[in-house]
Design a protein around this motif. Sequence first.
Motif, PDB file in Angstrom:
ATOM      1  N   SER A 128     -21.645 -38.495  21.953  1.00 61.38           N
ATOM      2  CA  SER A 128     -21.390 -37.052  21.956  1.00 61.38           C
ATOM      3  C   SER A 128     -22.230 -36.356  20.889  1.00 61.38           C
ATOM      4  CB  SER A 128     -19.909 -36.777  21.724  1.00 61.38           C
ATOM      5  OG  SER A 128     -19.510 -37.252  20.461  1.00 61.38           O
ATOM      6  N   PHE A 129     -22.300 -35.042  20.991  1.00 57.04           N
ATOM      7  CA  PHE A 129     -22.997 -34.227  20.001  1.00 57.04           C
ATOM      8  C   PHE A 129     -22.199 -32.952  19.765  1.00 57.04           C
ATOM      9  CE2 PHE A 129     -26.015 -30.921  18.680  1.00 57.04           C
ATOM     10  CZ  PHE A 129     -26.557 -31.531  17.560  1.00 57.04           C
ATOM     11  N   HIS A 130     -21.893 -32.691  18.497  1.00 59.96           N
ATOM     12  CA  HIS A 130     -21.089 -31.509  18.194  1.00 59.96           C
ATOM     13  C   HIS A 130     -21.701 -30.658  17.084  1.00 59.96           C
ATOM     14  CE1 HIS A 130     -18.111 -33.135  20.891  1.00 59.96           C
ATOM     15  NE2 HIS A 130     -18.003 -34.238  20.183  1.00 59.96           N
ATOM     16  N   GLY A 185     -24.543 -33.412  26.750  1.00 62.36           N
ATOM     17  CA  GLY A 185     -25.900 -32.879  26.815  1.00 62.36           C
ATOM     18  C   GLY A 185     -26.893 -33.782  26.117  1.00 62.36           C
ATOM     19  N   GLU A 186     -26.859 -33.766  24.770  1.00 63.34           N
ATOM     20  CA  GLU A 186     -27.789 -34.591  23.990  1.00 63.34           C
ATOM     21  C   GLU A 186     -27.662 -36.063  24.358  1.00 63.34           C
ATOM     22  OE1 GLU A 186     -29.881 -32.846  21.827  1.00 63.34           O
ATOM     23  OE2 GLU A 186     -28.811 -31.158  22.733  1.00 63.34           O
ATOM     24  N   GLY A 187     -26.452 -36.468  24.733  1.00 64.56           N
ATOM     25  CA  GLY A 187     -26.186 -37.868  25.063  1.00 64.56           C
ATOM     26  C   GLY A 187     -26.861 -38.331  26.347  1.00 64.56           C
ATOM     27  N   PHE A 213     -12.444 -28.913  24.267  1.00 72.10           N
ATOM     28  CA  PHE A 213     -13.687 -29.115  25.020  1.00 72.10           C
ATOM     29  C   PHE A 213     -14.844 -28.479  24.258  1.00 72.10           C
ATOM     30  CE2 PHE A 213     -11.394 -29.338  29.397  1.00 72.10           C
ATOM     31  CZ  PHE A 213     -11.110 -30.672  29.189  1.00 72.10           C
ATOM     32  N   ASP A 214     -15.920 -29.227  24.130  1.00 70.30           N
ATOM     33  CA  ASP A 214     -17.167 -28.682  23.590  1.00 70.30           C
ATOM     34  C   ASP A 214     -18.033 -28.285  24.777  1.00 70.30           C
ATOM     35  OD1 ASP A 214     -19.674 -28.167  22.591  1.00 70.30           O
ATOM     36  OD2 ASP A 214     -19.684 -29.832  21.172  1.00 70.30           O
ATOM     37  N   GLU A 215     -18.013 -26.992  25.086  1.00 68.57           N
ATOM     38  CA  GLU A 215     -18.836 -26.476  26.191  1.00 68.57           C
ATOM     39  C   GLU A 215     -20.021 -25.683  25.645  1.00 68.57           C
ATOM     40  OE1 GLU A 215     -17.761 -25.453  29.923  1.00 68.57           O
ATOM     41  OE2 GLU A 215     -15.883 -26.584  30.027  1.00 68.57           O
ATOM     42  N   VAL A 216     -20.488 -26.058  24.466  1.00 68.27           N
ATOM     43  CA  VAL A 216     -21.618 -25.354  23.863  1.00 68.27           C
ATOM     44  C   VAL A 216     -22.831 -25.418  24.793  1.00 68.27           C
ATOM     45  CG1 VAL A 216     -23.280 -25.423  21.950  1.00 68.27           C
ATOM     46  CG2 VAL A 216     -20.828 -25.587  21.492  1.00 68.27           C
ATOM     47  N   GLN A 217     -23.054 -26.583  25.406  1.00 68.22           N
ATOM     48  CA  GLN A 217     -24.217 -26.716  26.292  1.00 68.22           C
ATOM     49  C   GLN A 217     -23.855 -26.528  27.770  1.00 68.22           C
ATOM     50  OE1 GLN A 217     -27.934 -29.890  26.769  1.00 68.22           O
ATOM     51  NE2 GLN A 217     -26.864 -29.713  24.863  1.00 68.22           N
ATOM     52  N   CYS A 218     -22.690 -27.043  28.180  1.00 65.93           N
ATOM     53  CA  CYS A 218     -22.360 -27.044  29.615  1.00 65.93           C
ATOM     54  C   CYS A 218     -21.625 -25.789  30.065  1.00 65.93           C
ATOM     55  CB  CYS A 218     -21.571 -28.305  29.981  1.00 65.93           C
ATOM     56  SG  CYS A 218     -19.969 -28.459  29.164  1.00 65.93           S
TER      57      CYS A 218
HETATM   58  C1  LIG Z   1     -26.197 -27.599  20.678  1.00 62.88           C
HETATM   59  C2  LIG Z   1     -24.838 -28.175  20.637  1.00 62.88           C
HETATM   60  C3  LIG Z   1     -23.999 -28.021  19.516  1.00 62.88           C
HETATM   61  C4  LIG Z   1     -24.480 -27.379  18.238  1.00 62.88           C
HETATM   62  O1  LIG Z   1     -24.821 -26.051  18.413  1.00 62.88           O
HETATM   63  P1  LIG Z   1     -25.782 -25.317  17.333  1.00 62.88           P
HETATM   64  O2  LIG Z   1     -25.817 -23.910  17.841  1.00 62.88           O
HETATM   65  O3  LIG Z   1     -27.073 -26.023  17.340  1.00 62.88           O
HETATM   66  O4  LIG Z   1     -25.096 -25.389  16.035  1.00 62.88           O
HETATM   67  C5  LIG Z   1     -22.711 -28.510  19.594  1.00 62.88           C
HETATM   68  N1  LIG Z   1     -22.256 -29.110  20.708  1.00 62.88           N
HETATM   69  C6  LIG Z   1     -23.026 -29.280  21.796  1.00 62.88           C
HETATM   70  C7  LIG Z   1     -22.463 -29.935  23.000  1.00 62.88           C
HETATM   71  C8  LIG Z   1     -24.349 -28.822  21.795  1.00 62.88           C
HETATM   72  O5  LIG Z   1     -25.124 -29.017  22.858  1.00 62.88           O
END
Ligand SMILES: *Cc1c(COP(=O)(O)O)cnc(C)c1O
Length: 391
Positions: A128-130, A185-187, A213-218
Amino acid sequence: MIPSILPTYARAPLTFVKGQGSWLIEADGRRFLDLGAGIAVNALGHAHPALTEALTTQAQTLWHTSNLYNIPQQQALADKLVDASFADTVFFTNSGTEACELAVKMARKHFASADQPERVDIIAFEGSFHGRSSAGIAAAGSEKMTAGFGPLLPGFIHLPWNDHDAVAASITDTTAAILIEPVQGEGGIRPLPDQCLKGLRDLCDENGLLLIFDEVQCGMGRTGKLFAHEWAGVEPDIMMVAKGIGGGFPLGAVLATEHAATGMGPGTHGSTYGGNPLACAVGCAVMDHVADADFLAGVNRIAGQLRQGLEGLVASHPDVFESVRGSGLMLGLKCKAPNTDVLNAAYDAQLITVPAADNVIRLLPPLNISEDEVTEALKRLDQAAIQVAST
Ligand SMILES: *Cc1c(COP(=O)(O)O)cnc(C)c1O
């Protein structure tokens, strides 16, 4: 001698000086078709007239006041997000990382204010990436991001992705929340199967935990629904959003239910810039487009075209590509050849893609990319694959 920019980025030798829709223009005049969209940020492409208009109008009126005062644009955007989602309340940040910080703080505060201060642990997943803050790297837990940055923020447990029994077995009296990206995403563009999201929701309900949920990318229309979790019919208690929500202007948010947000009263959290008038004026314009049912239908239509074309490329270049995965316009090509070779050959064909873990290249075009542009992108990717295969 150290460069004047701290050398944390391994940059491609490209300098873009102008953007138009799905296209980026290099300093030397070459036109690149942009299937990266600034890593899923430019949801409406470059220089979208409605976003430019929202930003310039606001810029001529008022840039910044402070969260000491009411901010009408912030109120408007919060209302739009609450109307369109599971959430009852929203906090605005400048980035995804800051959204992660608050999600973690909110979950812990929820239990502290419910007389369960021992509930602090957050279950997260491998791959994962957060984000890159101390909480973000501790949450994701990968050696690549944490090495040398200890001591790490305690209270995170890392489990294999997609293993329900491991999650169930790891829940204890000190567990507060489960944190996961519905599509990694990054994963490497790995969508969590719907039944896994449902399984996590059930575990949270049975054990009184919060689901984050981390929906920053999705999120923000990327998968063809406003939020990716809608496909599974599962709602979180807390959700992180960023990237696409500002369409290129730095903006993030934490969305939460009233229940999850208990404890977050005046003085418990804050941000100087978070939700400022410029960011929220743009955010409102993005929401007005992306939350529209016809727009999302268009995303799904064009995603079908792109996906089908990519399947064709996998079939015709079995030595270069292995498979297509992902959801909507968040697609990954798992490569057989090194993904960086494919990425560089795509640059040669004036096509922008984004690398990810697991030897994947990501295709994250603007959500309003046209059919003709997708056809052109597939042609350039075919050209890139021919180049990779011949070397
Ligand atoms: C990009 C990303 C982050 C971090 O967002 P930043 O705006 O770069 O701080 C966190 N979670 C996910 C899933 C991401 O893709």
